[in-house]
Design a protein around this motif. Structure first.
Motif, PDB file in Angstrom:
ATOM      1  N   LYS A 140      26.084  42.093  48.256  1.00  0.00           N
ATOM      2  CA  LYS A 140      26.662  42.639  49.133  1.00  0.00           C
ATOM      3  C   LYS A 140      28.020  42.158  49.695  1.00  0.00           C
ATOM      4  CE  LYS A 140      26.241  45.072  52.760  1.00  0.00           C
ATOM      5  NZ  LYS A 140      26.520  46.749  52.566  1.00  0.00           N
ATOM      6  N   THR A 141      28.117  41.274  49.048  1.00  0.00           N
ATOM      7  CA  THR A 141      29.698  40.555  49.765  1.00  0.00           C
ATOM      8  C   THR A 141      30.684  41.478  48.468  1.00  0.00           C
ATOM      9  OG1 THR A 141      29.508  38.531  50.417  1.00  0.00           O
ATOM     10  CG2 THR A 141      30.867  38.250  49.876  1.00  0.00           C
ATOM     11  N   GLN A 142      30.231  41.173  47.631  1.00  0.00           N
ATOM     12  CA  GLN A 142      31.465  41.611  46.264  1.00  0.00           C
ATOM     13  C   GLN A 142      31.226  43.771  46.252  1.00  0.00           C
ATOM     14  OE1 GLN A 142      28.474  41.097  42.803  1.00  0.00           O
ATOM     15  NE2 GLN A 142      28.903  39.215  42.808  1.00  0.00           N
ATOM     16  N   LEU A 143      30.115  44.144  47.082  1.00  0.00           N
ATOM     17  CA  LEU A 143      30.266  45.403  47.344  1.00  0.00           C
ATOM     18  C   LEU A 143      30.825  46.049  48.189  1.00  0.00           C
ATOM     19  CD1 LEU A 143      26.256  46.719  46.941  1.00  0.00           C
ATOM     20  CD2 LEU A 143      28.368  46.961  45.804  1.00  0.00           C
ATOM     21  N   GLU A 151      34.325  44.891  47.159  1.00  0.00           N
ATOM     22  CA  GLU A 151      35.132  46.193  45.962  1.00  0.00           C
ATOM     23  C   GLU A 151      35.594  46.984  46.709  1.00  0.00           C
ATOM     24  OE1 GLU A 151      31.647  46.743  43.570  1.00  0.00           O
ATOM     25  OE2 GLU A 151      31.743  45.504  42.369  1.00  0.00           O
ATOM     26  N   GLU A 152      34.799  47.738  48.392  1.00  0.00           N
ATOM     27  CA  GLU A 152      35.555  48.367  49.717  1.00  0.00           C
ATOM     28  C   GLU A 152      37.089  48.047  50.019  1.00  0.00           C
ATOM     29  OE1 GLU A 152      33.191  49.013  52.677  1.00  0.00           O
ATOM     30  OE2 GLU A 152      31.239  49.640  51.339  1.00  0.00           O
ATOM     31  N   ILE A 153      36.613  46.917  49.787  1.00  0.00           N
ATOM     32  CA  ILE A 153      38.272  46.812  50.645  1.00  0.00           C
ATOM     33  C   ILE A 153      39.672  46.823  49.975  1.00  0.00           C
ATOM     34  CG2 ILE A 153      39.777  45.262  51.445  1.00  0.00           C
ATOM     35  CD1 ILE A 153      36.980  43.937  52.738  1.00  0.00           C
ATOM     36  N   GLU A 154      39.251  47.062  48.242  1.00  0.00           N
ATOM     37  CA  GLU A 154      39.918  46.563  47.633  1.00  0.00           C
ATOM     38  C   GLU A 154      40.311  47.981  47.343  1.00  0.00           C
ATOM     39  OE1 GLU A 154      38.424  44.439  44.660  1.00  0.00           O
ATOM     40  OE2 GLU A 154      38.977  42.748  45.212  1.00  0.00           O
TER      41      GLU A 154
END
Length: 118
Positions: free
Chosen positions: A109-112, A115-118
């Motif tokens: 979830k943290t990785q997802l 990825e949304e922020i980038e």
């Protein structure tokens, strides 16, 4: 995960669903009754409409949560509850207690979200 834990989550999710549906029914009942009498003041009418819109938006979010609860209950039945959809690892019990409808472990979830922020 032990069978007792599955039953505890099933009970928790079922109770959450029951409460959400009860609240939705109360909102529908209240909104269908409408305002008592005629509202002559435009400010009163605007406030009433604003309140109605706010409550309906809340109920829509809760409707989506009910769908997630149904999906979580299905995962309990088919044995996939508590398993991350992304990496296949077990989702921590503490995370499930905090958010029993989750489908991702905290790392995924943290990785997802990153990825949304980038």
């Amino acid at each position: 995960m032990e069978e007792k834990m599955f039953e505890a989550f099933k009970t928790l999710l079922s109770e959450q669903k029951r409460l959400l549906i009860q609240q939705a029914n109360q909102t529908v009942s209240r909104e269908s009754n409408g305002a008592q009498g005629q509202l002559a003041d435009y400010a009163d009418i605007a406030t009433l409409e604003s309140d109605r819109t706010f409550h309906l938006r809340l109920r829509d979010r809760e409707r989506k949560l009910v769908q997630k609860i149904d999906q979580a209950l299905e995962r309990i039945e088919d044995g996939t509850f508590g398993i991350c959809e992304r990496c296949g690892e077990d989702i921590g019990t503490e995370r499930l207690k905090a958010r029993p409808v989750t489908t991702f472990c905290i790392n995924c979830k943290t990785q997802l979200e990153e990825e949304e922020i980038e």
